[in-house]
Design an enzyme around this catalytic site. Structure first.
Site, short mmCIF file in Angstrom:
data_model
loop_
_atom_site.label_atom_id
_atom_site.label_comp_id
_atom_site.label_asym_id
_atom_site.label_seq_id
_atom_site.Cartn_x
_atom_site.Cartn_y
_atom_site.Cartn_z
N ASN A 487 1.13 -1.31 -0.17
CA ASN A 487 0.09 0.05 0.02
C ASN A 487 0.83 1.32 -0.05
OD1 ASN A 487 -0.03 1.34 3.03
ND2 ASN A 487 0.03 -1.04 3.07
N CYS A 542 -23.51 8.70 -5.07
CA CYS A 542 -24.77 8.65 -5.86
C CYS A 542 -24.86 7.68 -6.76
CB CYS A 542 -25.20 10.07 -6.37
SG CYS A 542 -24.02 10.40 -8.06
#
Length: 905
Positions: A487, A542
């Protein structure tokens, strides 16, 4: 049992590799037999990688005895093997075989020479030679080449495929020769995952031009093929595949669209893998060795002459071996002169000549004694003991990095435990090590290779929270830091610590067939934090919540639902009750004080199940909430004929209208969602699963919660929730059992825990609701688990490249010597580049600084801020304008009261 027998791939072992190679290649490998000759440094590395990959049979061939030299180059030969005069193949056989239970590993010590009958090779699909004379390589290549028919006649049962590979490593130089016959079909030429893009517009002309939605960059290349679907208006494109020509980062041409209907809206394109057949000039090894103008790859464009130098040297070494039946002896003047004469002879046959003489670097390929002693003294801190970490530890052991007798040391740390999926690449681990700490296990295996190392293993995560353990004193004792991380956040943190303490950092990473290395050296190069890759594009909220368009959206939605329902809420519930265990707490809240999370807690408390049937009831309610009520609510807010202010339809690509789903117990997908969700509810509420029944599954959508779950949630008023909490506590409803939930930690690789069952079922149902093509479980696992595809060969390659740079760090080499590398084994491409030189900021003509700069002011016990400023003026000749420490402003002249601080120590 071999994987080829059942044709089922053990996903718990091979999942990371499947994402790179694909199932077709995996099955073909599982049916392939390989003959590998030479169990030296290169042969044992090849053996490790192909056995981990999962072929059917590997025969290891070698006739030499173990030698002391092998201890520094062969990680599967031990000191007792040398003492007992074992044959190399006997020493390594069992250690190679235990790498993968699915692979049959045989050994052979028969003579392989110019008179050997080669018919025994007919049982193998691939022949790999190392440490083999050039004449024998030519003979075996001719045999393999003659066995392989043209590709159109190929039938695996009648015409066994004969791939021939010959390779050698001599010092720092290496070569590989591949003979795949006259032609070879590659099903996936690039190894890239298919990409989906939304369409903004398609012109009606010759050639038609495609624009991507919202002016997004397509990232495609000329010659790639794309397939269209869901195009409105220009429907002739749907289901067709077209080769593209890139016009700009946002557009590309697809051929003649002038006769098609006009484009209206919508459409999705997907890149298509097009198999490619490579046709080779018929040049077996015998011919390639004597080419007048050999075509060589140039990985380092700052040294374009080196590949030809190495090629010439290798050819001369072959001739030397042919004349003397041995390699040159290091330090022998006569051997050096003989070899230089042979280099000149080879050079005369080449179209392009190489410079031969004192500056001919390709001949000097050994690590000197002084540099070896520097490696032995190194004090290395390596963070991460996964795939790259295991390979790096192997290299440290063989190079003698961190020897105890030389005051060297290797410190490693990794908080993770070993999982079965690790065994496919992390070769220091075995099945008996599963669920044991990676760092401790890797340390023990490394000491088995080289017992002379001083090796300390920790289980810590390296982050601000562990700075007490890894403080400045710890870093001051180090020579170099090596990362083996997965990471960016951890890399950035480690980089900042290395810059603060002026330590070299060697970073590397892989993704599938791609790999990179980045070398950071104090006062010479930029740091890791000096540049930032563009952030990964996140899916808009959304889109996830209401307007999914591709399967990745539904899988991420399902993963988020898992976290919310089965991890976050139980954790919040436990935290709440740890803080509010008495009636007095609730009474305080009734008096007007706040109680965070009370509403969510009463909601969870009110529906707490006591039996399996209650868990099924909760799962049934979730089904309607996720796949029926949400869709009805969205269609109520935005009916299908809704139009925007400009008159365009609201529901057009990439927005897709949902279709509410009615629960059907006979539908396997519905049933699967119900059971997997109920299992997870049982897990977090500690409901026993022994003897659970699936008979009482409610299909009536008007079903109510079971009677004993009497508490209900009112109109979302928190005051009402508080009063119900007060009643629950004072009436004794809340027992100690009720005050505890068991949050789940998502684990993608354990198929028995039901986590992926829920994610796959939920994602597929949502995809069905939005008419999106579903994903298989493998794809769902990769996306939900954020799995990085990986193969052992890429891992071994980056570790080898880092080890070369480590040697340069130990030798205090100059800036020009250090190289970063990027490679893609699928293409194949290997590119070496110079590291980025550190930038210096000039204050004035005679003073500048870089990120590595440290200016030191020596004070005394009564040293004031005023004394400090005076010392800076005197030592550096500059006028300080302010003094800050981190984000704290210690002295800014214009700030009120700061002048009084000048007297403070």
């Amino acid at each position: 049992p071999n994987m080829a027998d059942s044709m089922e791939i053990d996903d718990s072992l091979y999942s990371r590799q499947r994402y790179v190679l694909g199932d077709s290649a995996m099955h073909q490998m599982a049916q392939s037999s390989v003959f590998l000759s030479g169990m030296g440094t290169l042969g044992v590395e090849i053996a490790k990688n192909i056995v981990l990959a999962g072929v059917k049979v590997v025969t290891l061939h070698d006739s030499r005895l173990c030698d002391v030299w092998d201890l520094g180059t062969n990680f599967f030969i031990r000191e007792e093997d040398v003492q007992k005069q074992k044959k190399r193949v006997e020493a390594v056989h069992s250690r190679v075989a235990e790498l993968n239970p699915y692979v049959q590993v045989n050994s052979s010590t028969v003579a392989l020479d110019d008179i050997t009958d080669l018919s025994f090779l007919l049982q193998y699909q691939c022949v790999v030679l190392t440490e083999t004379s050039l004449n024998l390589q030519k003979r075996i290549d001719h045999f393999c080449h003659s066995q392989r028919p043209p590709i159109k006649l190929h039938h695996p049962k009648l015409y066994p495929l004969k791939i021939f590979v010959a390779c050698d490593v001599l010092g720092m130089c290496s070569r590989v020769f591949c003979d795949f016959g006259e032609s070879f079909e590659v099903w996936d030429p690039t190894g890239e995952e298919p990409k989906e893009l939304f369409i903004q517009n398609i012109t009606q002309e010759n050639p038609g031009v495609v624009m991507c939605l919202d002016n997004r960059m397509h990232g495609l290349q000329t010659g790639q093929s794309v397939c269209f679907r869901e195009v409105n208006g220009m429907t002739e494109l749907n289901g067709t595949t077209h080769q593209i020509k890139v016009l700009s980062p946002y557009s590309f041409a697809i051929g003649d669209t002038s006769s098609f209907q006009s484009y209206l809206h919508g459409g999705i394109l997907r890149t298509v893998r097009v198999p490619r057949t490579f046709h080779f000039v018929r040049r077996p090894l015998k011919q390639c060795c004597h080419l007048h103008d050999p075509k060589l790859l140039i990985p380092d464009f700052s040294k374009p002459e080196v590949p030809l130098q190495i090629h010439t040297t290798m050819m001369a070494l072959d001739l030397f071996q042919e004349h003397h039946s041995r390699l040159p002896i290091a330090g022998c003047v006569q051997d050096s002169e003989d070899l230089l004469k042979l280099v000149e002879e080879v050079n005369e046959t080449l179209k392009s000549k190489v410079s031969v003489g004192d500056r001919y670097d390709a001949l000097r390929v050994c690590i000197g004694e002084s540099l070896l002693s520097e490696l032995h003294k190194l004090r290395v801190f390596m963070v991460g003991c996964g795939a790259i970490g295991c390979e790096m530890l192997k290299n440290f052991a063989l190079l003698g990095v961190g020897l105890a007798r030389c005051s060297g040391e290797i410190c490693i740390t990794d908080p993770d435990l070993i999982e079965k999926s690790n065994l496919n690449r992390q070769f220091l681990f075995r099945p008996q090590h599963i669920q044991k700490p990676k760092s401790i296990t890797a340390a023990a295996a490394t000491l088995d290779i080289n017992p002379e190392l001083r090796l300390e293993a920790h289980l810590n995560k390296v982050c601000p929270a562990t700075e007490d353990a890894y403080n400045d004193t710890f870093y001051s004792q180090l020579s170099v830091v090596v990362t083996a991380l997965d990471n960016v956040e951890a890399r950035r943190y480690l980089d900042s610590r290395c810059v603060s303490n002026q330590k070299a950092l060697l970073d590397s990473g892989t993704m599938g067939t791609k790999g990179h290395t980045e070398i950071i050296v104090p006062n010479l190069t930029e740091s890791y934090n000096s540049h930032r890759d563009p952030p990964e594009e996140e899916i808009p909220f959304c889109t996830l919540k209401s307007f999914p368009a591709v399967i990745e959206h539904t899988i991420q939605w399902a993963r988020d639902k898992f976290e919310s329902a089965f991890s976050h809420k139980p954790s919040m519930y436990n935290t709440f009750w740890q803080s509010h265990l008495s009636t007095e707490d609730v009474l305080h809240v009734s008096a007007g004080e706040s109680m965070d999370g009370a509403f969510q807690v009463i909601k969870l408390l009110s529906r707490r199940p006591a039996r399996w049937e209650h868990c099924l009831a909760l799962a049934r309610l979730k089904f309607d909430k996720y796949f029926k009520r949400k869709a009805l609510q969205l269609l109520h807010s935005f009916p299908l004929d809704t139009r925007l202010k400009d008159g365009t339809l609201f529901w057009q690509s990439p927005k897709r209208p949902p279709n509410p789903i009615e629960f059907d117990i006979k539908d396997p997908l519905h049933f699967g969602f119900l059971v997997s969700t109920a299992r997870l509810f049982a897990g977090i509420y500690n409901v026993p699963l022994n003897g659970y029944s699936l008979n009482r599954i409610e299909t009536d959508e008007t079903v109510k919660k079971p009677d004993q779950m009497k508490l209900t949630v009112s109109s979302a008023e928190e005051r009402e929730a508080i009063s119900q909490l007060e009643e629950a506590i004072t009436t004794g409803f809340v027992t100690q059992e009720c005050l505890r939930m068991s949050p789940l930690v998502f684990e993608k690789d354990n198929d028995s825990n039901g986590h992926m069952d829920f994610v796959e079922a939920a994602a597929t149902l949502r995809a069905r609701m939005y008419a999106i093509a579903p994903a298989d479980r493998l794809q769902a696992k990769r996306i939900a688990g954020k799995i990085i595809p990986a193969i052992a060969t890429a891992t071994a390659a980056v570790a080898g490249l880092v080890a070369l740079e480590l040697i340069k760090v130990a030798g205090a080499y100059g800036f020009e010597s250090f190289k970063n590398c990027f490679f893609n084994l699928a293409l194949p491409v290997v590119v070496l580049t110079e590291t980025a030189q550190v930038k210096r900021t000039r204050i004035r003509d005679d003073i500048s600084f870089s990120i590595w700069e440290r200016w030191s002011i020596v004070g005394h016990e009564d040293f004031t801020l005023s004394d400090f400023l005076s010392a800076v003026r005197e030592k550096y000749g500059i006028e300080p304008t302010m003094v800050v420490h981190g984000v704290k402003m210690l002295y800014v002249p214009v700030m009120p009261g700061h002048s009084k601080r000048l007297k403070l120590t």
